[in-house]
Design a protein around this motif. Structure first.
Motif, PDB file in Angstrom:
ATOM      1  N   ASN A  33      81.312-112.333  54.426  1.00  0.00           N
ATOM      2  CA  ASN A  33      82.245-113.065  55.291  1.00  0.00           C
ATOM      3  C   ASN A  33      81.508-113.534  56.539  1.00  0.00           C
ATOM      4  O   ASN A  33      81.411-114.720  56.799  1.00  0.00           O
ATOM      5  N   GLU A  34      80.984-112.601  57.311  1.00  0.00           N
ATOM      6  CA  GLU A  34      80.222-113.004  58.493  1.00  0.00           C
ATOM      7  C   GLU A  34      79.275-111.904  58.922  1.00  0.00           C
ATOM      8  O   GLU A  34      79.334-110.781  58.435  1.00  0.00           O
ATOM      9  N   GLU A  81      79.738-108.202  57.311  1.00  0.00           N
ATOM     10  CA  GLU A  81      81.095-108.019  56.777  1.00  0.00           C
ATOM     11  C   GLU A  81      81.165-108.679  55.410  1.00  0.00           C
ATOM     12  O   GLU A  81      80.716-109.815  55.254  1.00  0.00           O
TER      13      GLU A  81
HETATM   14 MG    MG Z   1      85.176-110.724  61.027  1.00  0.00          MG
END
Ligand code: MG
Ligand code: ATP
Length: 378
Positions: A269-270, A258
């Motif tokens: 993000n992750e 992400e």
């Molecule tokens: Mg997420």
């Protein structure tokens, strides 16, 4: 790697909708499936699998029983104890992706370190373990910041946004989040959120599904379109970042990355080493969906073509059930919209109950159709 071929037994740790859709594909390929649920009975995946073991992920007897009946272990979630991996490896049952990948994805501290050590940028962050460190970080980053627990978050849960610096509530934040390790992140003023799902085979071959563009509402993924409406060079960079991280972590299976798009820059993000909510439209949009690619990768089979036609996905959350069962005839009366329900017995606010997808000539046309149908269910 010796291929694992049908009718072998695929072992899935976790039993939600991702495990359900993976099970459905595994059955289509002629495999059998056993799931370890984490405790619940009659789970979305367990009700369609051949074997449902309703036990905690660290229940030694259940873990042994699970490992004894499967030919490969995989995961549909990462917030999980790694006991299963230890037992499987001791029994020479392959674990794909391996425990090192899960360990990096389930702990936001380890995750950020893994991403940055691959040379990939993340939002500025600090890990803090005391109210005074938290205060320093909030001041250093210039609020707004997002504060997240290191473990256990999903769908925007276990996060708080602090909008202005001066606050005496720092001890309270530790208490309310119930964690002694927190990550403080600069809030990114992103133009868009995107994700890339790649499959990586054991020999290192990587196949992507293109770039998904995601809109979150209240921290929960609400809609996805593909391809994302971003510049070609940014899209190529996003795909390259996902491949780089999959290589760096030596993933066998899927990796979803992400990202925030800020101008022409990308910040991760992750990551999630499993099928991902943003990849659901691959079921209708690609020859080989994310679930098929995951299955192929963990079984040592050749990867398929993941190229997606323009498509959109809209999530169906529990609040749609507020006044009873939604009118599914409305959904099916649009012949171009596909329906997926996860078989969850109880609808709760914010709970993912199903999703709709549409494939069309442009992502926007596809999005209009899933949104129009969802609107009619309200
Ligand atoms: Mg997420
Ligand atoms: P998931 O359901 O994807 O596992 P999660 O609970 O792990 O979600 P995140 O992905 O970290 O949470 O955050 C959820 C959403 O909150 C993001 O998709 C984004 O919209 C927003 N968000 C999180 N961190 C930031 C940030 N640093 N800056 C701006 N927005 C953020």
């Amino acid at each position: 790697m010796r291929p694992i071929t049908p009718p072998a037994m695929i072992g899935i740790v976790g039993a939600g909708q991702l495990g359900r859709m993976l099970t459905q594909v595994a059955h289509r390929y002629g495999y059998q499936v056993a799931v370890l649920t984490g405790g619940d009975k009659q789970t979305p995946a367990g009700t369609v699998a051949d074997i449902e073991i309703a036990a905690e992920f660290d229940d030694p007897e259940a873990v042994q029983r699970f490992v004894d009946c499967v030919d490969v272990v995989t995961w549909e979630l990462e917030n999980v104890s790694l006991d299963v991996a230890d037992v499987a490896i001791a029994a020479s049952v392959p674990v794909r992706p391996g425990p090192r990948v899960i360990a990096a994805a389930r702990d936001r501290g380890a995750e950020k370190k893994a991403i940055t050590s691959a040379g990939v940028p993340v939002a500025p962050y600090r890990e803090v373990t005391s109210p005074s460190e938290l205060e320093e970080a909030v001041i250093a980053f210039n609020a707004p910041v997002i504060i997240k627990t290191v473990r256990g978050g999903y769908d925007g849960k276990y996060q708080v946004r602090v909008a202005s610096s001066p606050s005496s509530e720092f001890a309270g934040i530790f208490e309310s989040l119930g964690s002694d390790r927190l990550i403080v992140e600069q809030e990114m003023l992103f133009d868009r959120e995107v994700s890339v799902v790649v499959a990586r085979a054991a020999d290192g071959l990587i196949v992507d599904h293109g770039v998904m563009e995601n809109v979150h509402v209240n921290g929960i993924l609400d809609t996805t379109i593909t391809p994302a409406d971003i510049l070609l060079q940014v899209s190529a960079e996003a795909i390259s970042i996902a491949g780089k991280l999959a290589d760096h972590l030596d993933v066998v299976g899927l990796l979803c990355v992400e990202m925030f798009v800020v101008g022409s820059e990308l910040f991760v993000n992750e990551i999630a080493p499993r099928p991902h909510n943003s990849g659901h439209c691959t079921i209708e949009a690609a020859v080989a969906s994310q679930f098929e690619q995951h299955l192929r990768a963990i079984c040592g089979l050749p990867l398929g073509d993941g190229t997606c036609r323009p498509a959109a996905m809209a999530q169906l959350l529990g609040e749609l059930w507020d006044t009873g069962e939604p009118d599914w005839i409305e959904v099916l009366s649009d012949p171009k919209v596909s329906m997926h329900l996860y078989g969850k017995r109880e609808a709760r606010q914010g709970r993912k109950m199903g999703h709709l997808t549409c494939v069309d000539t442009t992502p926007m046309l596809a999005l209009e159709q899933v949104l129009a149908v969802r609107e009619r269910l309200l």
